[in-house]
Motif scaffolding. Structure first.
Motif, short mmCIF file in Angstrom:
data_model
loop_
_atom_site.label_atom_id
_atom_site.label_comp_id
_atom_site.label_asym_id
_atom_site.label_seq_id
_atom_site.Cartn_x
_atom_site.Cartn_y
_atom_site.Cartn_z
N ARG A 8 0.83 -1.20 0.00
CA ARG A 8 0.00 0.00 0.00
C ARG A 8 0.86 1.25 0.00
O ARG A 8 0.55 2.23 -0.67
CB ARG A 8 -0.93 0.01 1.21
CG ARG A 8 -2.17 -0.79 0.98
CD ARG A 8 -3.17 -0.57 2.10
NE ARG A 8 -3.66 -1.89 2.44
CZ ARG A 8 -3.44 -2.51 3.57
NH1 ARG A 8 -2.80 -1.93 4.53
NH2 ARG A 8 -3.90 -3.71 3.76
N GLU A 9 1.95 1.23 0.74
CA GLU A 9 2.83 2.40 0.77
C GLU A 9 3.43 2.63 -0.61
O GLU A 9 3.51 3.77 -1.08
CB GLU A 9 3.93 2.21 1.82
CG GLU A 9 4.78 3.45 1.99
CD GLU A 9 5.69 3.37 3.19
OE1 GLU A 9 6.89 3.62 3.01
OE2 GLU A 9 5.21 3.06 4.30
N ASN A 12 0.76 4.14 -2.84
CA ASN A 12 0.58 5.56 -2.55
C ASN A 12 1.73 6.39 -3.14
O ASN A 12 1.51 7.45 -3.72
CB ASN A 12 0.46 5.81 -1.05
CG ASN A 12 -0.89 5.38 -0.51
OD1 ASN A 12 -1.89 5.44 -1.20
ND2 ASN A 12 -0.91 4.94 0.73
N VAL A 154 -1.54 4.92 7.20
CA VAL A 154 -1.70 5.52 5.88
C VAL A 154 -1.76 7.04 6.01
O VAL A 154 -1.11 7.78 5.26
CB VAL A 154 -2.94 4.97 5.15
CG1 VAL A 154 -3.23 5.75 3.87
CG2 VAL A 154 -2.75 3.49 4.85
#
Length: 161
Positions: A8-9, A12, A154
């Protein structure tokens, strides 16, 4: 399936590296990506059910079918009763009303939710006209507990950009 936390990082970071622009509400996204007549409209992340406003707003919104690995997420909606409420029977009647009647469209109570992009939780209801099936959409099902677990990380990451 939603990517693992470390992925996910990276997702992003990739979004920001490709010119991601954050706006304050979905109407601004819809206007930017859904304006009629654009030769090369940008891609936006917004609510699929906003298609219901295409005619009224002059938009041309549609889901990005075939986007890999997923065009978006689906998430559950809940109807809840407050513990210790003064009129729990009335609250149950409202919840029952909001789930719709015995028709194949859910009737007048369900009408605001019976639009392409909102998917009935009842298996006895027909899909709205012009709706993309959940299978064709290919969105990831969000897991509320997992979302709550990773939300702060997040948000902290986004603040570092």
């Amino acid at each position: 399936m939603i990517p693992a936390v470390h992925d996910r990082e990276e997702v992003n970071k990739d979004l920001y590296a490709n010119g991601l622009v954050l706006v304050d509400d979905t109407d601004n996204v819809n206007q930017a990506v859904g304006a009629v007549g654009q030769d090369d409209p940008p891609v936006g992340i917004t609510s699929y059910s906003d298609r219901r406003d295409n005619d009224e707003e002059g938009w041309a919104l549609q889901a990005s079918l075939g986007t890999v690995p997923s065009p978006g997420i689906t998430f559950p909606a809940y109807i809840g009763l407050v513990n210790g409420s003064e009129n729990p029977a009335a609250a149950r009647l409202v919840a029952d009303f909001l789930m719709g009647d015995d028709s194949t469209t859910g009737g007048p109570a369900y009408e605001p939710f019976y639009v392409p992009g909102d998917y009935p939780v009842r298996i006895d209801m027909l899909a709205p006209d012009n709706a993309v099936s959940l299978d064709e959409l290919g969105a990831w099902d969000i897991v509320p507990e997992e979302t709550a677990r990773v939300r702060d990380g997040v948000a902290d990451f986004l603040l570092t950009l």
